[in-house]
Write an enzyme that holds these catalytic residues in place. Sequence first.
Site, PDB file in Angstrom:
ATOM      1  N   GLY A 517      74.485  33.995  52.590  1.00  0.00           N
ATOM      2  CA  GLY A 517      73.785  34.024  51.311  1.00  0.00           C
ATOM      3  C   GLY A 517      74.140  35.272  50.541  1.00  0.00           C
ATOM      4  O   GLY A 517      74.955  36.091  50.974  1.00  0.00           O
ATOM      5  N   GLY A 518      73.517  35.419  49.405  1.00  0.00           N
ATOM      6  CA  GLY A 518      73.808  36.554  48.554  1.00  0.00           C
ATOM      7  C   GLY A 518      73.375  37.878  49.164  1.00  0.00           C
ATOM      8  O   GLY A 518      73.843  38.941  48.765  1.00  0.00           O
ATOM      9  N   PHE A 519      72.504  37.820  50.143  1.00  0.00           N
ATOM     10  CA  PHE A 519      71.965  39.066  50.672  1.00  0.00           C
ATOM     11  C   PHE A 519      72.299  39.273  52.137  1.00  0.00           C
ATOM     12  O   PHE A 519      71.762  40.138  52.778  1.00  0.00           O
ATOM     13  CB  PHE A 519      70.445  39.088  50.471  1.00  0.00           C
ATOM     14  N   GLY A 520      73.190  38.425  52.625  1.00  0.00           N
ATOM     15  CA  GLY A 520      73.587  38.575  54.019  1.00  0.00           C
ATOM     16  C   GLY A 520      73.675  37.228  54.704  1.00  0.00           C
ATOM     17  O   GLY A 520      73.278  36.204  54.145  1.00  0.00           O
ATOM     18  N   ASP A 632      68.112  34.352  40.835  1.00  0.00           N
ATOM     19  CA  ASP A 632      69.350  33.817  41.412  1.00  0.00           C
ATOM     20  C   ASP A 632      69.162  32.363  41.835  1.00  0.00           C
ATOM     21  O   ASP A 632      69.540  31.972  42.925  1.00  0.00           O
ATOM     22  CB  ASP A 632      69.778  34.687  42.604  1.00  0.00           C
TER      23      ASP A 632
END
Length: 823
Positions: A517-520, A632
Amino acid sequence: MNPVKWFVKALLLSCFFHLSLSFDTITSQHSIKDGDVVVSSGNTFALGFFSPGNTKYRYVGIWYYQIPKKTVVWVANREHPINDTSGTLSISSQGNLVLYQKNQTILVWSTNPSVTHSKNSVARLLDSGNLLLVHNGTTFWQSFDYPSNTVLPFMKIGLNLSTGLNRFVTPWKSPDNPGIGNYTYKIDPSGFPQLCFYKGSVKFWRGGSWTGRRWVGVPEMTRSHIFNFSFVYNNEEIFLMFGINNASIISILVANETGLLTRFTWNPEDQRWVLVWSAPKEECDYYGHCGPNSNCDQTHEDKLECSCLPGFEPKSPQTWFLRDWSAGCARKRNASICQHGEGFVKVARVKVPDTAVANADMSLGLKQCKDKCLRNCSCTAYASAFSELNGETGCLTWHGDLVDIKTYRDAGQDIYIRVDAVDLASYKKNGTISKKQLVTILVVSVAVMLSMVAFAFILVRRIRRGRKRRPPLSFTASPTHLEDPLNGKNAELPLFNLGTIAAATNNFSSDNKLGQGGFGPVYKGILSGKETAVKRLSKSSGQGIEEFKNEVTLIAKLQHRNLVRILGCCIEKEEKMLIYEYLPNKSLDSFIFDERKRSLLDWGTRFKIFCGIARGIVYLHQDSRLRIIHRDLKASNILLDAEMNPKISDFGMARIFGGDQVEAKTKRVVGTYGYMSPEYAMQGHFSVKSDVYSFGVLLLEIITGRRNIGYYPDSPTSNFIGHVWEVWRNGKAMEIIDSLLGGTYPVAEVLRCIQIGLLCVQDSATDRPKMSVVVAMLGNDASLPSPKQPAFIIKKTNKNDETGSSEGTGSVNEVTLTMPQAR
Ligand SMILES: *[C@@H]1O[C@H](CO)[C@@H](O)[C@H](O)[C@H]1NC(C)=O
Ligand SMILES: *[C@@H]1O[C@H](CO)[C@@H](O)[C@H](O)[C@H]1NC(C)=O
Ligand SMILES: *[C@@H]1O[C@H](CO)[C@@H](O)[C@H](O)[C@H]1NC(C)=O
Ligand SMILES: *[C@@H]1O[C@H](CO)[C@@H](O)[C@H](O)[C@H]1NC(C)=O
Ligand SMILES: *[C@@H]1O[C@H](CO)[C@@H](O)[C@H](O)[C@H]1NC(C)=O
Ligand SMILES: *[C@@H]1O[C@H](CO)[C@@H](O)[C@H](O)[C@H]1NC(C)=O
Ligand SMILES: *[C@@H]1O[C@H](CO)[C@@H](O)[C@H](O)[C@H]1NC(C)=O
Ligand SMILES: *[C@@H]1O[C@H](CO)[C@@H](O)[C@H](O)[C@H]1NC(C)=O
Ligand SMILES: *[C@@H]1O[C@H](CO)[C@@H](O)[C@H](O)[C@H]1NC(C)=O
Ligand SMILES: *[C@@H]1O[C@H](CO)[C@@H](O)[C@H](O)[C@H]1NC(C)=O
């Protein structure tokens, strides 16, 4: 004689001589030649030779004498121009007014009175603009009976029924050619008289029938202190005449060669004609625009103009939904009409359909009219003949297709459409309410309100008590209780230790990795026998441990069936992890961008998905106490449970990471910029309306089955949103509906959802609806506003770069934003 005196005398004489040529009559002794004029006694109108526009041809016409810009209101030899200046207009020995060319050798034009008279007849131009041919006190010809393109005050438009003379207006062929143009503006006496504008022999616009005060199709026509109208309809004649009460006001009705009927009024101060009215104006004005048995209604800007009359359905649904209305509507059930129980449904404020095929009976009132129509099986509708004359008088009945009905906002008259028993029942249900029913409704609603108040009271008490003993999450894993910073009470977010998580995810093995994902990365893990998703946040969170705990605790409290549930977290050393519920169907993008899986999503499922997403966003934006902007939203952030219910993930990340961080991230995430609202992409401005934008993109992706970063060969300079907009604007929105959706979906509903999507991606954030409004729009079928042009993120197409379709264009630097131009 003093030479000066002589000169003055000569001047006066010559003036007199000139004036003698401007008398208001032509007699057998006094004919006029090219260059001379006849002027009416009050100097209002002039008659003479002229050349229109850029031609050299000569015509005899009448124009306003005192208006500098020559405004010709009548032409004698419309079809027979004179090619030199040798014309003469005179009285013939039979008493006709005749126009000759070449010294009486070629007869160009002549009046043709039925009775021949002596050469003592006189042609006189009146101040009304009428040219009369009079003999011994009797007028036997007048120009007002043969109008050109202009209706002057006190001119009759209509018929003398004993002679059959029909006075009508035809435009010029062009500004250079006063010949008879292709349009005709006249009264059609068949059936019940009405005013019509024809193109050739085909009806083009209908002013409609006379209501007693005006043509039903010309609501602007009102008796005022300036105008008065009279309509005469008897055994001898049918005509309309408009009068002007104040003689100093000049106003004319002109049929334009472009197929417009226009009214101008002279403004003496500015010395120009002012256009005060014209027809036809809008689609609904064009005759039969919606086909037979339909109603054309443009009073709602955001609704399609055509709809079927009660009891009817589109004759050809396929073309109808493509907005080709020409086939019109047909009865839903043929057989059941004219059996017991049928009746009428009122359609209010309309231009009644073409009365050329109507039956008129002036002796009947509305009630008798209804009975007459009901008795005759072929009768399809009835209405008052004169709806605005001493109440309602007369009866019109129609016996076939109903053509050219238009609805007005606050004009028009009522028509009653025959329907069968089935439709009658359904319209009664939705329609008017009797007094008795009203009382019942009032009583019931008061009762309901009282019980709601009581219920709310009980609920509040329950909640108060419930807060005190809310059961802990049914999840067991060495929970360490965190402080709830808001209430100062213990929160119930379980805190896991790293060892437990590592064991659950097989030490973060790549086999367990669900995605990035965008954060890991996200891993699947089995915690206490249950499947979970573990998000291992990248280490760049700018927050300290306490802040992080606080945020996660807050966010974990957001609970909604369309949000992914946070089950716990893990904070150890540099590691920060969030533990979510596991959703077996993974994310939405794996469905909608995969042909095989997408074909499993029928319309009902897709509708359920975006309604769920919308509700989840409303909760984030306004129902939760945190008021979270997601920032997002995209297909890969929507997860699907076993029943295909959508659940939004990654909400609250902006709080955890801080706004700048998210921006930095999203720039790197390929494709995400496609969901970014223009104000965010350009200026980094984020608001709830940017989420609305992202939702709009998502909605359109779900309907079309296309990725927002695709390449559109048919509009190569545009992007996904631009493409949808173009197609929609051209009335071809059907074409972009996902072909894998199959044939069975409610087209109108799908088109409506596309419209909602376009409303969400409008360029200006203030134009976009709030998310709660979007939910309301999805939930009912009230009319929608028309979307404005969305922001176009136009992909720079590089001729050498054939990879334009790929995701290589993913950085903000490579997109240019053009602001929509005002239209
Ligand atoms: C003018 O019209 C007359 C009659 O129609 C015709 O005989 C003559 O040839 C025309 N002259 C020119 C220059 O066209
Ligand atoms: C017109 O015709 C008449 C006779 O018909 C003749 O006397 C006169 O001179 C002619 N005038 C011109 C200008 O040709
Ligand atoms: C003129 O009209 C009157 C009646 O209107 C009639 O008596 C008279 O004979 C007419 N004169 C001529 C010359 O036609
Ligand atoms: C109709 O025309 C005839 C013949 O011109 C005329 O006598 C009659 O008065 C006209 N009727 C009306 C109502 O103008
Ligand atoms: C009138 O109609 C004919 C045939 O439809 C067409 O050729 C002509 O150009 C039209 N004229 C005008 C002035 O519109
Ligand atoms: C309009 O009113 C004026 C003045 O009352 C009257 O003279 C005229 O005949 C009326 N015109 C029409 C067309 O009714
Ligand atoms: C008629 O119109 C003129 C100009 O608009 C105005 O000055 C005049 O007062 C009007 N007369 C009446 C009787 O209304
Ligand atoms: C018809 O409309 C055109 C375009 O507006 C205009 O140029 C022309 O002058 C009009 N003709 C008349 C007779 O008003
Ligand atoms: C009803 O009858 C009309 C004309 O007879 C026909 O065109 C139409 O298809 C019929 N509609 C139905 C639903 O049977
Ligand atoms: C119904 O009305 C039509 C049209 O007016 C007429 O031709 C027909 O005879 C009427 N039928 C009956 C049964 O009255």
